[in-house]
Scaffold this motif. Structure first.
Motif, short mmCIF file in Angstrom:
data_model
loop_
_atom_site.label_atom_id
_atom_site.label_comp_id
_atom_site.label_asym_id
_atom_site.label_seq_id
_atom_site.Cartn_x
_atom_site.Cartn_y
_atom_site.Cartn_z
N LYS A 48 0.83 -1.20 0.00
CA LYS A 48 0.00 0.00 0.00
C LYS A 48 0.86 1.25 0.00
O LYS A 48 0.57 2.24 -0.70
CB LYS A 48 -0.93 -0.02 1.21
N ALA A 49 1.93 1.25 0.79
CA ALA A 49 2.81 2.42 0.88
C ALA A 49 3.55 2.68 -0.43
O ALA A 49 3.84 3.82 -0.78
CB ALA A 49 3.81 2.23 2.02
N MET A 50 3.84 1.62 -1.18
CA MET A 50 4.52 1.80 -2.46
C MET A 50 3.67 2.57 -3.46
O MET A 50 4.20 3.28 -4.33
CB MET A 50 4.88 0.43 -3.06
N SER A 51 2.37 2.44 -3.37
CA SER A 51 1.48 3.14 -4.29
C SER A 51 1.13 4.54 -3.81
O SER A 51 0.37 5.24 -4.48
CB SER A 51 0.20 2.33 -4.50
N ASN A 52 1.67 4.94 -2.66
CA ASN A 52 1.41 6.28 -2.14
C ASN A 52 2.17 7.32 -2.97
O ASN A 52 3.32 7.10 -3.35
CB ASN A 52 1.85 6.36 -0.67
N PRO A 53 1.55 8.46 -3.28
CA PRO A 53 2.24 9.48 -4.09
C PRO A 53 3.41 10.15 -3.38
O PRO A 53 4.23 10.80 -4.04
CB PRO A 53 1.14 10.50 -4.41
N ARG A 54 3.51 10.03 -2.07
CA ARG A 54 4.64 10.62 -1.35
C ARG A 54 5.90 9.80 -1.61
O ARG A 54 5.97 8.63 -1.27
CB ARG A 54 4.36 10.71 0.15
N LEU B 89 7.61 8.10 1.51
CA LEU B 89 6.94 6.89 1.98
C LEU B 89 7.14 5.74 1.01
O LEU B 89 7.37 4.59 1.41
CB LEU B 89 5.45 7.18 2.16
N CYS B 90 7.10 6.05 -0.28
CA CYS B 90 7.29 5.02 -1.30
C CYS B 90 8.68 4.41 -1.20
O CYS B 90 8.84 3.19 -1.19
CB CYS B 90 7.05 5.64 -2.68
N LYS B 91 9.71 5.26 -1.11
CA LYS B 91 11.08 4.75 -1.05
C LYS B 91 11.32 3.94 0.22
O LYS B 91 11.98 2.89 0.19
CB LYS B 91 12.09 5.89 -1.16
N THR B 92 10.80 4.43 1.34
CA THR B 92 10.98 3.70 2.60
C THR B 92 10.36 2.32 2.53
O THR B 92 10.92 1.33 3.02
CB THR B 92 10.37 4.50 3.76
N SER B 93 9.19 2.21 1.89
CA SER B 93 8.54 0.91 1.76
C SER B 93 9.34 -0.03 0.86
O SER B 93 9.39 -1.25 1.12
CB SER B 93 7.13 1.09 1.21
N SER C 126 -2.89 -15.75 -0.67
CA SER C 126 -3.54 -14.48 -0.34
C SER C 126 -3.26 -13.40 -1.39
O SER C 126 -3.93 -12.36 -1.40
CB SER C 126 -3.06 -13.99 1.03
N GLY C 127 -2.28 -13.64 -2.24
CA GLY C 127 -1.94 -12.66 -3.27
C GLY C 127 -1.01 -11.57 -2.80
O GLY C 127 -0.65 -10.68 -3.59
N ALA C 128 -0.58 -11.61 -1.53
CA ALA C 128 0.27 -10.54 -1.00
C ALA C 128 1.62 -10.50 -1.72
O ALA C 128 2.11 -9.43 -2.08
CB ALA C 128 0.47 -10.74 0.51
N PHE C 129 2.20 -11.68 -1.93
CA PHE C 129 3.52 -11.72 -2.58
C PHE C 129 3.42 -11.29 -4.04
O PHE C 129 4.29 -10.58 -4.55
CB PHE C 129 4.10 -13.13 -2.47
N ASP C 130 2.37 -11.69 -4.71
CA ASP C 130 2.19 -11.30 -6.12
C ASP C 130 2.02 -9.80 -6.25
O ASP C 130 2.55 -9.18 -7.18
CB ASP C 130 0.98 -12.02 -6.71
N GLN C 131 1.28 -9.20 -5.33
CA GLN C 131 1.10 -7.75 -5.35
C GLN C 131 2.41 -7.03 -5.06
O GLN C 131 2.69 -5.96 -5.63
CB GLN C 131 0.05 -7.33 -4.31
N LEU C 132 3.23 -7.63 -4.22
CA LEU C 132 4.54 -7.04 -3.91
C LEU C 132 5.42 -7.03 -5.15
O LEU C 132 6.08 -6.02 -5.46
CB LEU C 132 5.20 -7.82 -2.77
N ILE C 133 5.44 -8.13 -5.89
CA ILE C 133 6.24 -8.20 -7.12
C ILE C 133 5.75 -7.16 -8.12
O ILE C 133 6.55 -6.43 -8.72
CB ILE C 133 6.16 -9.61 -7.74
N LEU C 134 4.45 -7.08 -8.30
CA LEU C 134 3.89 -6.14 -9.28
C LEU C 134 4.25 -4.70 -8.93
O LEU C 134 4.67 -3.93 -9.80
CB LEU C 134 2.38 -6.30 -9.35
N GLN C 135 4.11 -4.34 -7.67
CA GLN C 135 4.42 -2.96 -7.27
C GLN C 135 5.90 -2.64 -7.47
O GLN C 135 6.26 -1.54 -7.90
CB GLN C 135 4.03 -2.74 -5.81
N LEU C 136 6.77 -3.60 -7.19
CA LEU C 136 8.20 -3.36 -7.39
C LEU C 136 8.52 -3.18 -8.87
O LEU C 136 9.32 -2.31 -9.25
CB LEU C 136 9.01 -4.52 -6.81
N LEU C 137 7.89 -3.97 -9.72
CA LEU C 137 8.11 -3.82 -11.16
C LEU C 137 7.59 -2.47 -11.65
O LEU C 137 8.24 -1.82 -12.49
CB LEU C 137 7.41 -4.96 -11.92
N LEU C 138 6.47 -2.03 -11.12
CA LEU C 138 5.92 -0.73 -11.50
C LEU C 138 6.81 0.41 -11.03
O LEU C 138 7.05 1.37 -11.77
CB LEU C 138 4.50 -0.57 -10.93
#
Length: 301
Positions: A119-125, A128-132, A153-165
């Motif tokens: 969630k923090a990775m998708s934050n516009p700040r 906060l994004c870098k810290t996450s 639960s999809g948590a790991f898949d969402q983590l990979i996607l956010q990092l790629l984005l």
């Protein structure tokens, strides 16, 4: 001589009024304080620093363990769920410390922590994004393959996607941090299960995401042994590489060539006499003619 009647006298022209000289009165304008030399840039009181500027990016090496981690773990989730983003940043750094030094205490709430990180990775700040993202790197290094337990639960898949984005963003310092986190992921998780997660992203509609996924796949393939490649499939790996060789971004094409060289090295490991001939034969019998020629050209060039 008779006098003329007054009615017949010439009309007397009235005297024109004299023009008044125009006098311009200067309008008094209120001078700015700076016009009197009272206030200038040097004398202005400095603006209070923004909260974003006050966030410290602490490297993993500089993080310290807690003196009383058992009592601190109780407030970690509360801090991560705070609506104050500065408090969330502080709690993410605490989560990093737990990952590195008290991982057994954080394991029961690891899935919750990952969801906050995503969630923090998708934050516009940006802070906060870098810290996450930095937190994700430490979580990869600390827990490794245990993260695969959260696949359902999809948590790991969402983590990979956010990092790629985030690695595909234009903000350089966010992009570089995400690249480091993806490298930490590739080095801490076994290649075979990770490749199964990453494989789908080489067809992502965002060409930058495709390129970053290609690099991560290349990093994982470089760690694989012959048996692991056989289990995943030599042909499957080469088909992935063949698609990426035609990608629009140089980063994706370079990653594809790296995958081909890794597969070639593993495939010809026991071919002492003529490895290139064995490679050509394998490509021609296992791939389409266009794909086979691409694989042969990469090795021969």
């Amino acid at each position: 001589m008779a006098l003329r009647p007054i009615d017949n006298a010439l009309p007397i022209t009235p005297e024109r009024p004299k023009k008044q000289a125009k006098v311009s009165i200067p309008i008094q304008t209120q001078k700015k304080p700076s016009d009197f030399g009272v206030v200038n840039d040097e004398n202005k009181a400095p603006l209070p620093p923004s909260a974003e500027a006050s966030i410290d990016y602490v490297s993993s090496e500089d993080l310290k363990p807690f003196q009383d981690p058992e009592s601190k773990i109780q407030s970690l989730v509360e801090g991560l769920e705070s609506k104050d983003w500065v408090k969330v940043c502080e709690s993410l750094n605490d989560a990093r410390r737990f990952s590195l030094y008290h991982s057994t205490l954080m394991l029961p709430i690891l899935e919750k922590v990952i969801s906050v990180v995503v969630k923090a990775m998708s934050n516009p700040r940006s802070a906060l994004c870098k810290t996450s993202i930095m937190a994700a790197s430490d979580i990869f290094n600390a827990f490794g393959a245990k993260l695969l337990d959260f696949t359902d639960s999809g948590a790991f898949d969402q983590l990979i996607l956010q990092l790629l984005l985030k690695a595909s963003q234009d903000k350089k310092f966010v992009c570089e941090e995400a690249d480091r986190s993806l490298k930490a992921m590739a080095s801490s998780i076994a290649p075979l299960p990770l490749l199964k997660k990453l494989r789908g992203y080489v067809n992502h509609r965002n060409l930058r995401v495709r390129a970053k996924a290609a690099v991560s796949i290349s990093n994982s393939v470089s760690k694989m042994g012959v048996e692991e490649m056989k289990e995943f499939g030599f042909v499957t790996l080469l088909q992935i590489a063949a698609d990426l060789l035609n990608d629009r971004l140089p980063e994706a094409r370079e990653a594809a060539r790296s995958i081909v060289f890794s597969v070639y090295k593993a495939f010809t490991e026991n071919e002492d006499e003529n490895p290139e001939a064995a490679w050509q034969s394998f490509c021609l019998t296992s791939l389409s003619p266009i794909q086979a020629q691409s694989m042969i050209k990469v090795i021969s060039s």
